[in-house]
Design an enzyme around this catalytic site. Structure first.
Site, PDB file in Angstrom:
ATOM      1  N   ALA A  70     -23.183 -12.131 -29.528  1.00 25.80           N
ATOM      2  CA  ALA A  70     -23.249 -12.944 -28.321  1.00 25.80           C
ATOM      3  C   ALA A  70     -24.486 -13.830 -28.392  1.00 25.80           C
ATOM      4  O   ALA A  70     -25.428 -13.524 -29.113  1.00 25.80           O
ATOM      5  CB  ALA A  70     -23.335 -12.023 -27.109  1.00 25.80           C
ATOM      6  N   GLY A 109     -20.977  -8.913 -30.800  1.00 25.81           N
ATOM      7  CA  GLY A 109     -19.749  -9.598 -30.447  1.00 25.81           C
ATOM      8  C   GLY A 109     -19.030 -10.144 -31.674  1.00 25.81           C
ATOM      9  O   GLY A 109     -17.796 -10.279 -31.671  1.00 25.81           O
ATOM     10  N   GLU A 112     -17.042  -7.454 -32.893  1.00 28.70           N
ATOM     11  CA  GLU A 112     -15.955  -7.201 -31.927  1.00 28.70           C
ATOM     12  C   GLU A 112     -14.811  -8.199 -32.124  1.00 28.70           C
ATOM     13  O   GLU A 112     -13.637  -7.836 -32.029  1.00 28.70           O
ATOM     14  CB  GLU A 112     -16.500  -7.248 -30.495  1.00 28.70           C
ATOM     15  CG  GLU A 112     -17.412  -6.054 -30.203  1.00 28.70           C
ATOM     16  CD  GLU A 112     -17.934  -6.064 -28.790  1.00 28.70           C
ATOM     17  OE1 GLU A 112     -18.684  -7.005 -28.434  1.00 28.70           O
ATOM     18  OE2 GLU A 112     -17.607  -5.136 -28.021  1.00 28.70           O
ATOM     19  N   GLU A 132     -26.139  -3.876 -30.104  1.00 28.70           N
ATOM     20  CA  GLU A 132     -26.416  -4.157 -28.683  1.00 28.70           C
ATOM     21  C   GLU A 132     -27.407  -3.183 -28.070  1.00 28.70           C
ATOM     22  O   GLU A 132     -28.210  -3.537 -27.216  1.00 28.70           O
ATOM     23  CB  GLU A 132     -25.106  -4.108 -27.873  1.00 28.70           C
ATOM     24  CG  GLU A 132     -24.148  -5.253 -28.150  1.00 28.70           C
ATOM     25  CD  GLU A 132     -23.213  -4.991 -29.309  1.00 28.70           C
ATOM     26  OE1 GLU A 132     -23.478  -4.061 -30.106  1.00 28.70           O
ATOM     27  OE2 GLU A 132     -22.218  -5.731 -29.426  1.00 28.70           O
TER      28      GLU A 132
END
Ligand code: COA
Ligand code: NAD
Length: 709
Positions: A70, A109, A112, A132
């Site tokens: 992210a 992310g 992910e 994270e």
């Protein structure tokens, strides 16, 4: 309709290659998942599905890696659509196969997104991880649900709770990627793999289609164990237990609901102050390396390093330099001292060999780069010299006179002094432009912090060289100005004094340590003193006795303890007792009796302090001196103070550093505390003019971190 109808994304380009649609993510420097990237990914899936000629979609990153996660700068700000969970779910739901081709970082992310794809291929250099947790967060776009399904419960939790990176080979073995590709072109590898999958009519595999665990009851028992272990190890951290909670919910909930639940827990993490502290630390440690001199000048070449002194620091510095692959020449005063210095260095590598962390051959190879001498002539060809002799300005000046005599022109001459005036050392030789402070922390081969102390006459390329050396040594460098104690030890002196006042006024050293630990430190100040050796601080206090302000309050308790030869762990007792060489101390009734006697001598009527008040005073002293250090330009910005304390003094990372912590509780509150304490001792508790100014202007320390914004 959400974002799919909006303008094309500049950060994700698509092109056709036969029956494939190839989407290239291009958001330098690390392809973070900004809104534009998210939108581009969504558009790519929709475009692939809408075009009857496209049979599969390949996702690949351009530049250094796939996707580093992210966009950390977006956390805490209103998020633009589409959200990452929406993107990941859309990828997984695609009716045409989606193949993620990974190279470099595929983190957070980024992983992910890859896990939502149906197939994953990785180049050998790929780094996969769900880091994270290191930012106070948890995977929030399906990671807690898809990772256990792809790689099993325990390995997935290990990845999420440690935040560590995994190499391609390990990821293959763990089931996180399906294949490793040769070469250096992720996109080409993805295309070839996609063509193979189409040719072999491979069926789409969606992680979400399988249950989280085959044996639910066994998984529940495993999770119970992991939760208990995490609660113990994570010491007050918020997000690790949320990760376990999210995975656990996945055992019972349908996949879509488990994803909603994960998002709910993720948002709780986003809202936690720990997230703000940890993200501040992430950016601060990347900012500190950008000192003005590193932009203005090129570093000098350094291949060989001299170290003067083979004691605690000299030996540790030698090891740090050897570990970076450079050669080291140690200079000591005589043969026995040199032999001791050499033994100090060898001891470190012997320990590694014993623990099986180094082979005997590797040890021999490192030590082949190590040499020693009792004469300075051995340093005539050395590129950089670090002095670590006794903390005595005359001894240091004598060493620098020798260096001035023998070293080649352009050699960088550094001192590891903790407190002394480096300008005075520089002025004592003919080449002050080459003199700099390199303040390592003990043990120097382990501790990450390196204060780079910049005297007034030093040339910019010497400062740049110091930053370059820090990088080679894998240290975190902080630029500091010359003053008594630079950034760290100067501030430490103040809050240590506050701790001493607390003890004389009624708290026990054990109360203080406990309160400081509860705040998040691994140890309290009295434990640290016992570990470092009480004699070090005692010597400093004696050295400074003559120049101490006679009006200042001086607590003598530590002196009474040192006079008895109680220097801490190495002498079996200090503030604590260490029976039979124990590493953890136990409270000492005799120390409490000494404290009582000192209170009586000083005419102090002891009173009780709550843990909260202890921390308030301790932190107020730290923050106030931090403000002075920034105001005087000793630290470039508040964030340099933060990084110093995170990496050199055990400050809890989840609080971001003392200045970030001050911002989080409010500078007006800190100032009010200082003014309250000043009623008892106005000399010690003088509010920093910078603190007063910021409060008056309604600003915080962070406003000084980004002056150009
Ligand atoms: N979001 C926004 N910016 C990021 C970023 C992210 N996820 N990851 C890195 N950056 C920025 C850094 O701040 C740095 O910016 P700067 O040059 O302005 O200082 C730049 O990208 C390069 O990063 P750096 O860490 O210096 O490069 P590196 O090659 O040493 O390491 C990574 C690359 C990706 C391994 C490392 O940056 C990293 O671990 N990033 C965080 C990954 C992460 O936690 N992702 C999950 C987010 S929830
Ligand atoms: P130490 O007493 O362990 O080692 C000093 C070494 O210097 C001894 O081995 C001594 O033989 C040698 N020495 C003395 N005079 C010399 C000379 N003229 N030529 C060559 N060698 C000489 O001390 P230390 O703890 O390693 O500290 C060294 C320096 O590092 C000091 O300036 C200290 O303030 C600083 N420092 C110490 C720490 C710490 O935690 N110990 C941390 C940071 C900085």
């Amino acid at each position: 309709m959400p974002s799919s109808s909006s303008a094309a994304s500049a950060a994700v380009r698509t092109h056709r290659q036969g029956a494939l649609l190839v989407a290239t993510i291009s958001n330098p420097p690390v392809n973070a998942l900004s809104a534009d990237v998210r939108r581009g990914l969504l558009q790519a899936v929709e475009a692939a599905e809408a075009d009857p000629e496209v049979r599969a979609l390949v996702l690949a990153g351009e530049g250094r890696g796939f996707i580093a996660g992210a966009d950390i700068r977006e956390f805490g700000k209103p998020a633009l659509p589409p959200s990452l969970p929406e993107v990941c779910n859309r990828i997984e739901a695609s009716g045409k196969p989606v193949i993620a081709a990974l190279h470099g970082p595929a983190l957070g992310g980024g992983l992910e997104v890859a896990m939502a794809a149906h197939f994953r291929i990785a180049l050998a250099d790929a780094k996969l991880g769900l880091p994270e947790v290191q930012l106070g967060l948890m995977p929030g776009s399906g990671g807690t649900q898809r990772a256990p399904r792809l790689m099993g419960l325990k390995p997935a939790l290990d990845l999420m709770l440690s935040g560590r990176h995994m190499g391609a080979q390990e990821a293959l073995e763990a089931g996180l990627v399906d294949r490793i590709a040769e070469g250096s072109q992720a996109e080409a590898a993805g295309v070839a793999y996609a063509q193979y999958l189409l040719a072999s009519r491979a069926a789409i595999r969606r992680a979400g289609d399988s249950p989280l665990a085959a044996d639910i009851e066994a998984a529940r028992a495993t999770l119970k164990e992991i939760a208990a272990d995490t609660a113990k190890k994570s010491r007050g951290l918020f997000s690790p237990l949320k990760i376990v909670e999210a995975v656990e919910a996945g055992l019972d909930l349908p996949f879509a609901e488990a994803l909603w639940n994960e998002r709910r827990l993720f948002l709780q993490c986003i809202d936690s102050p720990q997230r703000a502290g940890l993200i501040h630390a992430f950016f601060a440690e990347r900012e500190v390396v950008k000192a003005p001199e590193t932009r203005a000048a090129k570093p000098r070449q350094v291949a060989s390093v001299g170290v003067i002194g083979g004691g605690t620091m000299g030996a540790g510095i030698a090891v740090a330099v050897l570990d970076a692959g450079l050669s080291v020449t140690m200079v000591e005063r005589d043969e026995p001292s040199l032999a001791r210095g050499r033994a100090n260095v060898e001891k470190v590598y012997d320990g590694l060999v014993q623990k099986g962390r180094m082979t005997a051959e590797a040890r021999a190879a490192v030590l082949a780069r190590f040499g020693g001498s009792t004469g300075y002539a051995a340093l005539s060809g050395t590129d950089l010299v670090i002095e670590a002799v006794f903390e005595d300005i005359e001894v240091k000046k004598a060493v620098f006179a020798e260096l001035d005599r023998v070293c080649k022109p352009g050699a960088v001459l550094a001192t590891n002094t903790s407190y002394l005036d480096i300008d005075a050392i520089a002025a004592s030789i003919s080449r002050p432009q080459d003199v700099i402070g390199l303040h390592f922390f003990s043990p120097a081969n382990i501790m990450k912090l390196l204060e780079i102390v910049v005297p007034s006459k030093v040339s910019a390329d010497v400062v740049a060289t110091a930053f370059e050396l820090a990088k080679k040594l894998k240290k975190v460098p902080v630029r500091a100005g010359v003053c008594d104690g630079f950034i760290g030890n100067r501030i430490l002196a103040k809050y240590r004094q506050a701790a001493d006042y607390l003890v004389e006024d009624g708290a026990s050293p054990y109360d203080v340590d406990e309160a400081v630990r509860a705040f998040g430190y691994p140890m309290g100040p009295f434990q640290v003193s016992d570990l470092a050796g009480g004699d070090i601080g005692w010597a400093t206090r004696k050295r400074k006795a003559a120049t101490r302000d006679p009006r200042a309050r001086y607590v003598q308790i530590a002196d009474r303890i040192c006079e008895r030869g109680w220097f801490g762990q190495k002498t079996g007792r200090g503030w604590y007792l260490y029976p039979q060489g124990a590493r953890a101390g136990t409270p000492d009734p005799e120390v409490l009796a000494i404290i009582d006697a000192e209170r009586q001598r000083a005419g102090v009527k002891p009173r009780k302090f709550s843990a909260e008040e202890i921390v308030r005073r301790y932190m107020a002293a730290m923050i106030n001196e931090g403000a002075n250090v920034v105001r005087e330009g000793i630290a470039l910005r508040p964030l340099d103070v933060d990084v110093t304390f995170l990496y050199g003094y055990g400050f809890p990372r989840f609080r971001g550093g003392p200045m970030k912590y001050a911002d989080s509780i409010g500078l007006d509150r800190v100032l009010a505390d200082i003014r309250e304490f000043a009623q008892e001792d106005p000399l010690f508790w003088q509010p920093s003019p910078l603190l007063v100014e910021l409060v008056t202007q309604g600003r915080n320390f962070d406003s000084l971190n980004h002056p150009a914004d």
